[in-house]
Design an enzyme around this catalytic site. Structure first.
Site, mmCIF file in Angstrom:
data_model
loop_
_atom_site.group_PDB
_atom_site.id
_atom_site.type_symbol
_atom_site.label_atom_id
_atom_site.label_comp_id
_atom_site.label_asym_id
_atom_site.label_seq_id
_atom_site.Cartn_x
_atom_site.Cartn_y
_atom_site.Cartn_z
ATOM 1 N N HIS A 1 -30.604 47.675 -15.942
ATOM 2 C CA HIS A 1 -31.922 48.158 -15.504
ATOM 3 C C HIS A 1 -32.231 47.790 -14.057
ATOM 4 C CE1 HIS A 1 -33.263 48.461 -20.006
ATOM 5 N NE2 HIS A 1 -32.500 49.464 -19.627
ATOM 6 N N SER B 1 -35.388 43.070 -28.071
ATOM 7 C CA SER B 1 -36.008 43.740 -29.220
ATOM 8 C C SER B 1 -35.121 44.884 -29.709
ATOM 9 C CB SER B 1 -37.395 44.260 -28.836
ATOM 10 O OG SER B 1 -37.299 45.118 -27.722
HETATM 11 P P1 OAD Z 1 -38.498 42.821 -25.192
HETATM 12 O O1 OAD Z 1 -39.710 42.190 -24.601
HETATM 13 O O2 OAD Z 1 -38.648 44.163 -25.816
HETATM 14 O O3 OAD Z 1 -37.886 41.855 -26.277
HETATM 15 C C1 OAD Z 1 -37.696 40.497 -26.005
HETATM 16 C C2 OAD Z 1 -37.129 39.851 -27.232
HETATM 17 O O4 OAD Z 1 -36.871 38.496 -26.919
HETATM 18 C C3 OAD Z 1 -38.073 39.855 -28.446
HETATM 19 O O5 OAD Z 1 -37.369 40.361 -29.574
HETATM 20 C C4 OAD Z 1 -38.417 38.379 -28.632
HETATM 21 O O6 OAD Z 1 -38.557 38.020 -30.009
HETATM 22 C C5 OAD Z 1 -37.203 37.711 -28.029
HETATM 23 N N1 OAD Z 1 -37.446 36.334 -27.551
HETATM 24 C C6 OAD Z 1 -38.581 35.773 -27.114
HETATM 25 N N2 OAD Z 1 -38.391 34.500 -26.752
HETATM 26 C C7 OAD Z 1 -37.077 34.248 -26.937
HETATM 27 C C8 OAD Z 1 -36.242 33.111 -26.746
HETATM 28 N N3 OAD Z 1 -36.729 31.959 -26.269
HETATM 29 N N4 OAD Z 1 -34.932 33.207 -27.053
HETATM 30 C C9 OAD Z 1 -34.421 34.365 -27.526
HETATM 31 N N5 OAD Z 1 -35.158 35.465 -27.736
HETATM 32 C C10 OAD Z 1 -36.468 35.421 -27.446
HETATM 33 O O7 OAD Z 1 -37.402 42.807 -24.039
HETATM 34 P P2 OAD Z 1 -36.075 43.689 -23.921
HETATM 35 O O8 OAD Z 1 -35.465 43.917 -25.244
HETATM 36 O O9 OAD Z 1 -35.255 43.047 -22.873
HETATM 37 O O10 OAD Z 1 -37.002 47.818 -19.219
HETATM 38 O O11 OAD Z 1 -36.669 45.032 -23.378
HETATM 39 C C11 OAD Z 1 -35.809 46.051 -22.979
HETATM 40 C C12 OAD Z 1 -36.363 46.761 -21.775
HETATM 41 O O12 OAD Z 1 -37.705 47.166 -22.051
HETATM 42 C C13 OAD Z 1 -36.496 45.898 -20.540
HETATM 43 O O13 OAD Z 1 -35.302 45.797 -19.805
HETATM 44 C C14 OAD Z 1 -37.549 46.608 -19.761
HETATM 45 C C15 OAD Z 1 -38.526 46.926 -20.872
HETATM 46 O O14 OAD Z 1 -39.341 48.031 -20.660
HETATM 47 C C16 OAD Z 1 -36.996 48.024 -17.891
HETATM 48 O O15 OAD Z 1 -37.406 47.200 -17.121
HETATM 49 C C17 OAD Z 1 -36.419 49.320 -17.509
#
Ligand code: OAD
Length: 244
Positions: free
Chosen positions: A121, A192
């Site tokens: 990204h 997520s």
């Molecule tokens: P999300 O915010 O959707 O998900 C983050 C995940 O991390 C959640 O499932 C939490 O439960 C988990 N989490 C939180 N604290 C944690 C910890 N200490 N250890 C491990 N896991 C933990 O973020 P992404 O999946 O990265 O796009 O989201 C994908 C994309 O959506 C991002 O790259 C961004 C966003 O819109 C762009 O910027 C293009």
């Protein structure tokens, strides 16, 4: 409470992998104080802000100043953050392919070479030309530039991240997909798993025969695709895999 025996067994499996892919999301950087987008912290970004206003070409066209200010707020937050224990543990993986959805540079700040991290990204630490003339420049995260023009072609300059509705960087995607299609093990950390096409890499690795381990304090749809899930924070769990 995570079972110690399970962590040791999974750690052995991960360490003996010959073609390991680490696929991370915002949860990897959560314990560095960087907010996630959808959950697992007090104020996930997309619960407070509208992604279509702040992270889309349409939002940038309608209010570029607001978009730049929002990214600069996040840049200053990142300037004050530091890699956590999970980033440091991953830095020891010289032969793994590190694929991340994160736009931060915390992994690189552990000493991991920038060529070794596939940022699907893009990078918030860079500006680039909105018209894609090819110009890109690293910015000072603590004192990022405001609204400005691309010095090469005069179009608008913007953060070097991928917005909703935009394509992923082609070569980076190809490299990531190739690694996943040939992986024997995949470590999924803190995502997520709802944003495509990035999340499809987990299915790709799984169907290629990789043993998939999912690390997340909360249940996600990726648990169904994983061979093993560990419900815990990345900064506690990941170092334990590489403890001995
Ligand atoms: P999300 O915010 O959707 O998900 C983050 C995940 O991390 C959640 O499932 C939490 O439960 C988990 N989490 C939180 N604290 C944690 C910890 N200490 N250890 C491990 N896991 C933990 O973020 P992404 O999946 O990265 O796009 O989201 C994908 C994309 O959506 C991002 O790259 C961004 C966003 O819109 C762009 O910027 C293009």
């Amino acid at each position: 409470m995570v079972d110690d025996r399970l962590l040791i067994d999974l750690g052995d499996r991960i360490k003996s992998s010959e073609r390991l892919v680490v696929f991370s999301g915002a949860g990897l950087s959560a314990q560095s104080g960087i907010p996630t987008f959808r959950g697992g912290c007090d104020h996930p970004l997309w619960s407070e802000y509208d992604p279509m206003k702040l992270a889309s070409p349409e939002g940038f066209a309608s209010d570029p100043d607001l978009v730049i200010k929002w990214y600069n707020w996040r840049r200053q937050q990142l300037a004050e953050a530091a890699p956590n224990a999970a980033h440091h543990a991953l830095a020891s993986l010289m032969n793994a392919t590190l694929v991340t959805q994160n736009v931060d540079d915390l992994q690189e700040r552990t000493g991991t070479h920038e060529d070794h991290v596939l940022h699907l990204h893009g990078s918030i630490a860079h500006d680039r030309c909105h018209d894609q003339c090819g110009w890109s420049e690293r910015v000072d995260l603590a004192e990022p530039p405001g609204m400005r023009q691309c010095p090469a072609c005069g179009a608008a300059a913007r953060p070097g991240v991928v917005w909703f509705g935009e394509s992923l960087p082609h070569e980076t995607w190809e490299q990531a997909a190739h690694a996943c299609a040939h992986a024997d093990c995949m470590l999924v950390i803190g995502t997520s798993g709802v944003v495509q096409p990035a999340a499809s890499l987990v299915e790709l690795a799984g169907s290629a025969g990789a043993f998939v381990v999912n690390i997340n304090p909360e249940p996600t749809p990726l648990d169904d695709l994983a061979d093993a899930s560990v419900h815990g924070g990345a900064a506690e769990v990941i170092p334990q895999f590489f403890a001995s």
